[in-house]
Design a protein around this motif. Structure first.
Motif, mmCIF file in Angstrom:
data_model
loop_
_atom_site.group_PDB
_atom_site.id
_atom_site.type_symbol
_atom_site.label_atom_id
_atom_site.label_comp_id
_atom_site.label_asym_id
_atom_site.label_seq_id
_atom_site.Cartn_x
_atom_site.Cartn_y
_atom_site.Cartn_z
ATOM 1 N N UNK A 1 -13.558 4.119 6.390
ATOM 2 C CA UNK A 1 -13.163 3.305 5.243
ATOM 3 C C UNK A 1 -13.971 3.691 4.012
ATOM 4 N N UNK A 2 -13.320 3.615 2.864
ATOM 5 C CA UNK A 2 -14.010 3.796 1.604
ATOM 6 C C UNK A 2 -14.622 2.495 1.130
ATOM 7 N N UNK A 3 -15.279 2.554 -0.030
ATOM 8 C CA UNK A 3 -15.954 1.380 -0.578
ATOM 9 C C UNK A 3 -15.026 0.497 -1.400
ATOM 10 N N UNK A 4 -13.889 1.017 -1.768
ATOM 11 C CA UNK A 4 -12.919 0.207 -2.499
ATOM 12 C C UNK A 4 -12.958 0.429 -4.000
ATOM 13 N N UNK A 5 -11.830 0.160 -4.636
ATOM 14 C CA UNK A 5 -11.725 0.223 -6.093
ATOM 15 C C UNK A 5 -10.964 -1.013 -6.569
ATOM 16 N N UNK A 6 -11.457 -1.623 -7.632
ATOM 17 C CA UNK A 6 -10.879 -2.884 -8.109
ATOM 18 C C UNK A 6 -9.638 -2.605 -8.950
ATOM 19 N N UNK A 7 -8.582 -3.337 -8.654
ATOM 20 C CA UNK A 7 -7.368 -3.325 -9.467
ATOM 21 C C UNK A 7 -7.133 -4.745 -9.957
ATOM 22 N N UNK A 8 -7.033 -4.899 -11.263
ATOM 23 C CA UNK A 8 -6.798 -6.213 -11.856
ATOM 24 C C UNK A 8 -5.564 -6.136 -12.738
ATOM 25 N N UNK A 9 -4.602 -6.999 -12.457
ATOM 26 C CA UNK A 9 -3.360 -7.026 -13.219
ATOM 27 C C UNK A 9 -3.303 -8.339 -13.982
ATOM 28 N N UNK B 1 -0.196 -10.637 -8.724
ATOM 29 C CA UNK B 1 -0.520 -10.809 -7.300
ATOM 30 C C UNK B 1 -0.941 -9.511 -6.629
ATOM 31 N N UNK B 2 -0.866 -8.390 -7.334
ATOM 32 C CA UNK B 2 -1.387 -7.129 -6.811
ATOM 33 C C UNK B 2 -2.886 -6.999 -7.043
ATOM 34 N N UNK B 3 -3.459 -7.930 -7.784
ATOM 35 C CA UNK B 3 -4.896 -7.892 -8.050
ATOM 36 C C UNK B 3 -5.694 -7.989 -6.754
ATOM 37 N N UNK B 4 -6.565 -7.020 -6.552
ATOM 38 C CA UNK B 4 -7.345 -6.958 -5.315
ATOM 39 C C UNK B 4 -8.285 -5.755 -5.378
ATOM 40 N N UNK B 5 -9.166 -5.683 -4.420
ATOM 41 C CA UNK B 5 -9.921 -4.457 -4.177
ATOM 42 C C UNK B 5 -9.084 -3.624 -3.210
ATOM 43 N N UNK B 6 -8.841 -2.387 -3.574
ATOM 44 C CA UNK B 6 -8.018 -1.494 -2.771
ATOM 45 C C UNK B 6 -8.920 -0.508 -2.015
ATOM 46 N N UNK B 7 -8.669 -0.404 -0.715
ATOM 47 C CA UNK B 7 -9.459 0.464 0.150
ATOM 48 C C UNK B 7 -8.559 1.529 0.768
ATOM 49 N N UNK B 8 -9.073 2.736 0.883
ATOM 50 C CA UNK B 8 -8.370 3.712 1.692
ATOM 51 C C UNK B 8 -9.097 3.849 3.025
ATOM 52 N N UNK B 9 -8.357 4.263 4.020
ATOM 53 C CA UNK B 9 -8.887 4.370 5.370
ATOM 54 C C UNK B 9 -8.247 5.560 6.058
ATOM 55 N N UNK B 10 -8.983 6.169 6.977
ATOM 56 C CA UNK B 10 -8.495 7.346 7.686
ATOM 57 C C UNK B 10 -8.473 7.101 9.184
ATOM 58 N N UNK B 11 -7.398 7.529 9.802
ATOM 59 C CA UNK B 11 -7.195 7.376 11.242
ATOM 60 C C UNK B 11 -7.274 8.763 11.872
ATOM 61 N N UNK B 12 -8.306 9.040 12.635
ATOM 62 C CA UNK B 12 -8.496 10.386 13.193
ATOM 63 C C UNK B 12 -7.471 10.725 14.267
ATOM 64 N N UNK B 13 -6.848 9.711 14.862
ATOM 65 C CA UNK B 13 -5.797 9.991 15.839
ATOM 66 C C UNK B 13 -4.514 10.457 15.165
ATOM 67 N N UNK B 14 -4.412 10.162 13.874
ATOM 68 C CA UNK B 14 -3.241 10.618 13.142
ATOM 69 C C UNK B 14 -2.017 9.743 13.260
ATOM 70 N N UNK B 15 -2.170 8.551 13.835
ATOM 71 C CA UNK B 15 -0.999 7.707 14.043
ATOM 72 C C UNK B 15 -0.617 6.927 12.794
ATOM 73 N N UNK B 16 -1.617 6.423 12.072
ATOM 74 C CA UNK B 16 -1.326 5.652 10.870
ATOM 75 C C UNK B 16 -0.791 4.273 11.213
ATOM 76 N N UNK B 17 0.113 3.762 10.364
ATOM 77 C CA UNK B 17 0.669 2.437 10.582
ATOM 78 C C UNK B 17 -0.088 1.375 9.830
ATOM 79 N N UNK B 18 0.258 0.123 10.105
ATOM 80 C CA UNK B 18 -0.240 -0.983 9.297
ATOM 81 C C UNK B 18 -1.353 -1.811 9.893
ATOM 82 N N UNK B 19 -1.941 -1.380 10.997
ATOM 83 C CA UNK B 19 -2.993 -2.162 11.628
ATOM 84 C C UNK B 19 -4.355 -1.606 11.264
ATOM 85 N N UNK B 20 -5.195 -2.439 10.684
ATOM 86 C CA UNK B 20 -6.505 -1.979 10.239
ATOM 87 C C UNK B 20 -7.340 -1.431 11.382
#
Length: 124
Positions: free
Chosen positions: A114-122, A89-108
């Motif tokens: 955003x990056x283009x993503x990398x495929x993870x298949x389990x 169930x971890x199979x997905x395209x994984x994206x990294x993202x940067x928040x210039x305000x520096x707050x972070x957290x879980x809201x897209x």
């Protein structure tokens, strides 16, 4: 402008490990918060983990707590996601993202780049 490039994805058996990397370039991102999100086929993008520029605090989605670890190396402008005990169930395209305000957290919507993503298949 900031460019993010993910790497480290691939095919792994259930129970295995992968380490994803997110390399940033373009502007100094050492003060940005960085997050990892993933999107499985037919599903919405979901939050995985995030970290502030100082290395803390960190946030994790419940499904990955205790299995994934996010870290960063500001000298290399790189953020890592160590993924252990992987499940199908971890199979997905994984994206990294940067928040210039520096707050972070879980809201897209908090993230600006955003990056283009990398495929993870389990496999089971």
């Amino acid at each position: 402008q900031v460019q993010l490039v993910e790497s480290g994805g691939g095919l792994v058996q259930a129970g295995g490990s992968l380490r994803l990397s997110c390399a940033a370039s373009g502007r100094t991102v050492s003060t940005y918060a960085t997050g990892w999100f993933r999107q499985a086929p037919g599903k919405e993008r979901e939050f995985v983990a995030a970290i502030r520029w100082s290395g803390g605090p960190t946030w994790y989605a419940d499904p990955v707590k205790g299995r994934f670890a996010i870290s960063r190396d500001n000298a290399k402008n790189t953020v890592y996601l160590q993924m252990n005990s992987l499940k199908p169930e971890d199979t997905a395209v994984y994206y990294c993202a940067a928040d210039r305000e520096g707050l972070g957290g879980g809201y897209a919507r908090q993230y600006d780049y955003w990056g283009q993503g990398t495929q993870v298949t389990v496999s089971s």
